[in-house]
Every structure is written in C-alpha cells, then in structure tokens.
Write an enzyme that holds these catalytic residues in place. Structure first.
Site, PDB file in Angstrom:
ATOM      1  N   LEU A  51      27.724   5.338   1.699  1.00 16.51           N
ATOM      2  CA  LEU A  51      26.487   4.722   1.195  1.00 16.51           C
ATOM      3  C   LEU A  51      26.757   3.364   0.553  1.00 16.51           C
ATOM      4  O   LEU A  51      25.889   2.489   0.540  1.00 16.51           O
ATOM      5  CB  LEU A  51      25.818   5.649   0.171  1.00 16.51           C
ATOM      6  CG  LEU A  51      25.298   6.990   0.693  1.00 16.51           C
ATOM      7  CD1 LEU A  51      24.808   7.846  -0.466  1.00 16.51           C
ATOM      8  CD2 LEU A  51      24.171   6.766   1.690  1.00 16.51           C
ATOM      9  N   GLY A  52      27.929   3.208  -0.031  1.00 18.60           N
ATOM     10  CA  GLY A  52      28.261   1.955  -0.703  1.00 18.60           C
ATOM     11  C   GLY A  52      29.688   1.986  -1.197  1.00 18.60           C
ATOM     12  O   GLY A  52      30.345   3.025  -1.234  1.00 18.60           O
TER      13      GLY A  52
ATOM     14  N   LYS B   8      30.762  10.499  -5.144  1.00 22.86           N
ATOM     15  CA  LYS B   8      31.527   9.293  -5.480  1.00 22.86           C
ATOM     16  C   LYS B   8      32.987   9.676  -5.716  1.00 22.86           C
ATOM     17  O   LYS B   8      33.285  10.587  -6.487  1.00 22.86           O
ATOM     18  CB  LYS B   8      30.957   8.634  -6.731  1.00 22.86           C
ATOM     19  CG  LYS B   8      31.651   7.321  -7.081  1.00 22.86           C
ATOM     20  CD  LYS B   8      30.927   6.605  -8.198  1.00 22.86           C
ATOM     21  CE  LYS B   8      31.524   5.224  -8.437  1.00 22.86           C
ATOM     22  NZ  LYS B   8      30.817   4.489  -9.482  1.00 22.86           N
TER      23      LYS B   8
ATOM     24  N   GLY C 118      32.124   0.416  -4.449  1.00 20.64           N
ATOM     25  CA  GLY C 118      32.146  -0.266  -5.739  1.00 20.64           C
ATOM     26  C   GLY C 118      33.565  -0.436  -6.234  1.00 20.64           C
ATOM     27  O   GLY C 118      34.541  -0.155  -5.525  1.00 20.64           O
ATOM     28  N   GLY C 119      33.691  -0.886  -7.487  1.00 21.27           N
ATOM     29  CA  GLY C 119      35.005  -1.122  -8.058  1.00 21.27           C
ATOM     30  C   GLY C 119      35.806   0.144  -8.284  1.00 21.27           C
ATOM     31  O   GLY C 119      37.020   0.099  -8.428  1.00 21.27           O
ATOM     32  N   PHE C 120      35.129   1.301  -8.309  1.00 18.43           N
ATOM     33  CA  PHE C 120      35.824   2.546  -8.590  1.00 18.43           C
ATOM     34  C   PHE C 120      35.975   3.422  -7.352  1.00 18.43           C
ATOM     35  O   PHE C 120      36.514   4.502  -7.418  1.00 18.43           O
ATOM     36  CB  PHE C 120      35.073   3.327  -9.675  1.00 18.43           C
ATOM     37  CG  PHE C 120      35.143   2.679 -11.012  1.00 18.43           C
ATOM     38  CD1 PHE C 120      36.149   3.005 -11.896  1.00 18.43           C
ATOM     39  CD2 PHE C 120      34.207   1.733 -11.388  1.00 18.43           C
ATOM     40  CE1 PHE C 120      36.223   2.407 -13.134  1.00 18.43           C
ATOM     41  CE2 PHE C 120      34.272   1.136 -12.630  1.00 18.43           C
ATOM     42  CZ  PHE C 120      35.298   1.466 -13.506  1.00 18.43           C
TER      43      PHE C 120
ATOM     44  N   ASP D 295      27.781   0.037 -18.206  1.00 19.23           N
ATOM     45  CA  ASP D 295      27.827  -0.691 -16.923  1.00 19.23           C
ATOM     46  C   ASP D 295      26.425  -0.785 -16.318  1.00 19.23           C
ATOM     47  O   ASP D 295      26.212  -0.443 -15.161  1.00 19.23           O
ATOM     48  CB  ASP D 295      28.791  -0.010 -15.952  1.00 19.23           C
ATOM     49  CG  ASP D 295      29.225  -0.945 -14.825  1.00 19.23           C
ATOM     50  OD1 ASP D 295      29.071  -2.175 -14.989  1.00 19.23           O
ATOM     51  OD2 ASP D 295      29.713  -0.458 -13.797  1.00 19.23           O
TER      52      ASP D 295
ATOM     53  N   VAL E 163      31.083   5.699  -2.138  1.00 16.39           N
ATOM     54  CA  VAL E 163      30.076   6.726  -2.339  1.00 16.39           C
ATOM     55  C   VAL E 163      29.625   7.219  -0.967  1.00 16.39           C
ATOM     56  O   VAL E 163      29.290   6.420  -0.096  1.00 16.39           O
ATOM     57  CB  VAL E 163      28.866   6.192  -3.134  1.00 16.39           C
ATOM     58  CG1 VAL E 163      27.841   7.304  -3.354  1.00 16.39           C
ATOM     59  CG2 VAL E 163      29.313   5.631  -4.474  1.00 16.39           C
TER      60      VAL E 163
END
Length: 516
Positions: A308-309, A331, A311-313, A427, A316
């Site tokens: 789905l996406g 995630k 990110g920095g961590f 965040d 997902v």
C-alpha cells in the site's frame, strides 16, 4: 441457526449483530386530553454468553427498544452495536445492557446489568444476580459468561412509571424482587412506534452471544417460555472420544508411525518458515498477538503487489485475514533492540485500546526475527498525502478538507486529554492521515508514539519525527509534549489549506520552508 437458536455474534472479534421483531410496535397511547402516555409492557428472554476461553468474555448484549431496526451506522466494541463512538444518541433509545466493564462508560464491574436511556452510561446498574425468595432475601451472584442460559424479565408499569429488570437462572421461577427498579417516565422517551429486539458486539476475546427464546406483551406479563422447546447451545471444547478409537488403535499404530515419518521433515520446514519469537511476559498481552502464519497468508506472503505504501520504517501491505475475512493493513517495522522490545510492545498494546472515530484502529502485533508487524484496520482511500500532492490525482473540495482537519483535531484532543493516559503521537503529517470509505480523516501510524500518566512530566528522549513538522523546542529539550504535537498539527493545517509540502522549493528552485 438451524435449530432455532438466535446467534447475535459469532467467534469473530470486533463484530456487532442485531435482531429485531420485523414489525414496529405501538408504545404510546393517546389520552382524552391528547397526551401521549407510554403503555405498560413486559418482555422475557433467555440468553447465553459463550466464550472460547473459559471464564473470560468480551463486550455483551442488550435488550433494545429503538425507533429504527437499522443500526448499521452504530459502532461495535464497547458501544454494543447500539450507539456511535460518542456514546450518546439523539433520543428514543431504551436498552437493558448485560455486559462487561468499560471504564470510559463508567461501568461498575465486569459482570453487571444496567438500564440505559439514550446513552451507554447506565442510569442504574448492579452486579449480575438475583434475590432469593426466602426469609433472608439473600443475594445470589450469577456469572454472565458461565456458558449457562439465564432468563431476564423487563417490565414497565405505565401507571406507576417504573421499569423493573429481573435476572434468574434458566427454569427458575421469577424472583419476587427485581434486580433493578428505576422510576422513569418512558412517555418522554418513546416514539409512537418502536422496534423491540436485541443488539450485541464482541471485542478481542472471541465470544458468542445467543438468545434461546423471547416473548413480549403489552398491558400484561409476557407469555411464559416453554423451556422444553428452547434450542440447545452448541458444544464448546473437544468432542468426546469415540470407542472406535480404542478398538482400531492397535491396527492404526503402524500406519500412524509411517505417516509421522513421512511428514516430519515437511512439518519441520513449515514450522521453521513461520517461527516466531515468544517470551513469557507476552502472555500478559493476550489476544493482541497475531500469528505470523495468519499475517503471511493474509498478505499472500507479503507480495509486492499488496504494498500500500513505503515509509521510513518499512512497507505497509494490504491483506485479508483467512478466518474472519477482515481486511487489514500490515506494517513491517524493524526493531532489533531486545532490551526495548518489551516496553515497545506494552505501548503497542496500550495504544490498541484507544477507541475514537478519527483514529486508525490498531488491532495488534506480531514479533518475529527482529521485526515487528503492526496490524491496523484497512483504510479504503489511502493517505491524505496523495490527494494533496499528486497533481494527476483527485482533488479535495473545501468541505472535505475542513471535515478531515476537524477530525484530526478531535483525535488529538482525545489522545492528549480525554484518554486514561497522555498519548504523544510525535509524527503528525499528511502521509499519516488515512481516509476511510466516507473520506473521514483518521490519524494512524503510532510507531513513534509515547505514553505517560496525566499530571506527570514527559521524559527526555531521542528527537524523532519528520523534518518540517518538528517544533523548535524539541531540538533544545528533547521532550515530546502535547505542544509539539499541536505544532505539527499547525504545519499539517497549513499543508491542507495551501497544498504545499512543509519543505520544498519555489518557482525559482529556491528552498522553501512552509512555516516561514
């Protein structure tokens, strides 16, 4: 069910269910002076609460009189599938709740019966039980989640304007003295026509809520139930062993040994593939732990087509749990510190108890090989970021933007002031605001969140967050406070209004900071 048993919820967690008499009933009489007066009525029903865990259940059920039988917009969980996340209704709701304890709804204990009017905060509630019809009128306790059927009588006296609720073991005669007795004029609460029935919800503990039979009457006692005709409850637990097993056991031993030898290697490889790290202290966190195997199959093995996406961590993934068919977002977060993992998971479980209509629901976690998997509700319309900064994507109108901003502000007020602890998100940004099917904004990604008790000071910690959203004082103090979240919300507000990123460049390619 085929045997006539009415199952309001099954063993699926986070579910709600309703059952109403199909035709509306007329609850008001009009007097000669054209005054509407609530009619006397009586209801009797037999229920049972069955959990997969002996002695432990979740949420509950309620006998309901409502102006509509369509409660699809109501919330599950502690709201019993009856009201919305505000815990209130506009009017015309009467409910007798049979439920566990929810602190935010001021419940007295985890085994009680209550009378509710237009709210899930009970006007009167008492521990479950009944008064024996003997000389000393001793109070006898009843465990609602005992897996045994119990009978409830709900009687309203229109002349005396009094509502009585009585509870007793099944097949026991109705006690003379009710468990609850409340002076109340239902003429101001009832509409002319109302629907009578039941509402229920389950939570994290897999629980079944059943109604075995019920009766209802106006202007007189409800007809008695014929217990010989009531359906039986399904068996819970292992089935009794068949005698055939003992007869054929000697012949089956050789085949069993051969089968075990044949599949041992396959089973070993499969277990090694889905092996997880499990510590003794994790037992305290109960059902918040997901099996890695379930998440692996839900996401088709974490295939890239389900991303789905990013990110920095970590990434997902979209997925569907195999048993409940619940659509989820998973995630993957790297977390190699074994020393800090216990505190981190404890905070994850605490955040999982947050309940607000503008928060993405954190359902639980899985820990495996230095990697944390966080499981969230799936948001159909993705993140707000793609609507603000994707020139080729759909645009948001001003009413939509206002609704999203207002929702996120409401969620921050809940995190900072209204929950049992102070939750600092740390965040807040457009990419962490997710949109559900109705385009409501929901704040998500609590991977950096910190919790502390009301009235205490925040502890100094590493400065984390996203550049452009960080409050100036964070660089000096290193303390995450509600004020730092509010500063980030202010940057987010500017971003939503003008459609520019917090840090970018102008038309001459010069660096631009949105706050400046």
């Amino acid at each position: 069910m085929p045997n006539g048993l009415l199952a309001l919820t099954n063993f699926t967690s986070q579910e709600k269910g309703h059952a109403f008499h199909p035709a509306p009933l007329r609850f008001l009489n009009t007097t000669a002076s054209s005054t509407a007066v609530a009619r006397s009525f009586s209801a009797s029903f037999v229920f049972a609460i069955v959990s997969v865990v002996d002695g432990l259940s979740d949420q509950g059920l309620a006998f309901v009189v409502a102006p509509t039988s369509d409660l699809s917009s109501a919330n599950g969980g502690q709201y019993l599938g009856l009201l919305n996340a505000n815990g209130t209704a506009s009017g015309h709701i009467l409910a007798v709740e049979i439920t566990i304890r929810n602190p935010e709804l001021s419940d007295i204990n985890s085994n009680h019966v209550g009378i509710n009017v237009n709210s899930l905060i009970s006007q009167q509630a008492k521990p479950a039980g009944y008064y024996a019809d003997d000389d000393d009128m001793a109070f006898r306790d009843l465990m609602l989640n005992s897996r045994r059927p119990m009978q409830v009588w709900v009687d309203y006296d229109g002349e005396g304007r009094r509502l009585n609720v009585t509870l007793a073991p099944v097949q026991a005669p109705k006690p003379k003295y009710p468990l609850l007795s409340e002076a109340i004029d239902l003429s101001t609460i009832m509409a002319d026509t109302m629907y009578a029935g039941f509402s229920s919800s389950s939570g994290m503990v897999s629980t079944h809520h059943y109604v075995l039979g019920w009766s209802f009457s106006f202007d007189g006692p409800a007809p008695p139930l014929d217990f010989s005709k009531l359906p039986s409850l399904p068996h819970v637990g292992p089935k009794p062993r068949s005698k055939i097993l003992y007869i054929t056991l000697p012949l089956a031993i050789m085949l069993l040994i051969a089968a075990v030898l044949a599949v041992t290697f396959i089973v070993w490889r499969r277990r090694h593939r889905f092996a997880e790290v499990r510590e003794d202290w994790e037992e305290d966190f109960g059902p918040h732990r997901f099996a890695y195997k379930d998440l692996f199959h839900a996401t088709d093995g974490f295939k890239n087509r389900n991303v789905l996406g990013v990110g920095g961590f970590g990434k997902v993934y979209n997925g569907v749990l195999p048993v409940s068919n619940l659509e989820i977002a998973v995630k993957r977060v790297s977390h190699d510190s074994r020393q800090g993992i216990r505190k981190f998971i404890a905070e994850v479980v605490s955040i999982g108890r947050l309940r607000h209509r503008n928060l993405t629901q954190l359902l639980g976690y899985c820990w495996r090989n230095g990697e944390l998997l966080l499981v969230y509700d799936y948001m159909a319309n993705g993140s707000l970021d793609k609507y603000l900064h994707n020139k080729n994507g759909p645009a948001l109108c001003w009413p939509q933007r206002y609704l999203i901003v207002k929702g996120i502000a409401s969620s921050l007020l809940y995190l900072h002031e209204d929950w049992e602890q102070v939750v600092i998100h740390r965040d807040i940004k457009a990419s962490n605001v997710l949109l559900d099917r109705e385009m409501n904004g929901r704040l998500g990604d609590f991977g950096l969140a910190r919790l502390y008790d009301h009235g205490t000071n925040a502890q100094t910690t590493h400065v984390v967050g996203t550049m452009g959203y960080l409050a100036p004082e964070l660089m000096r103090t290193g303390k995450a406070t509600p004020s730092a979240d509010v500063f980030a919300f202010g940057v987010f507000l500017l971003e939503v209004v003008c459609g520019r990123r917090p840090i970018g460049s102008d038309e001459h390619n010069n660096p631009m900071v949105l706050v400046d």
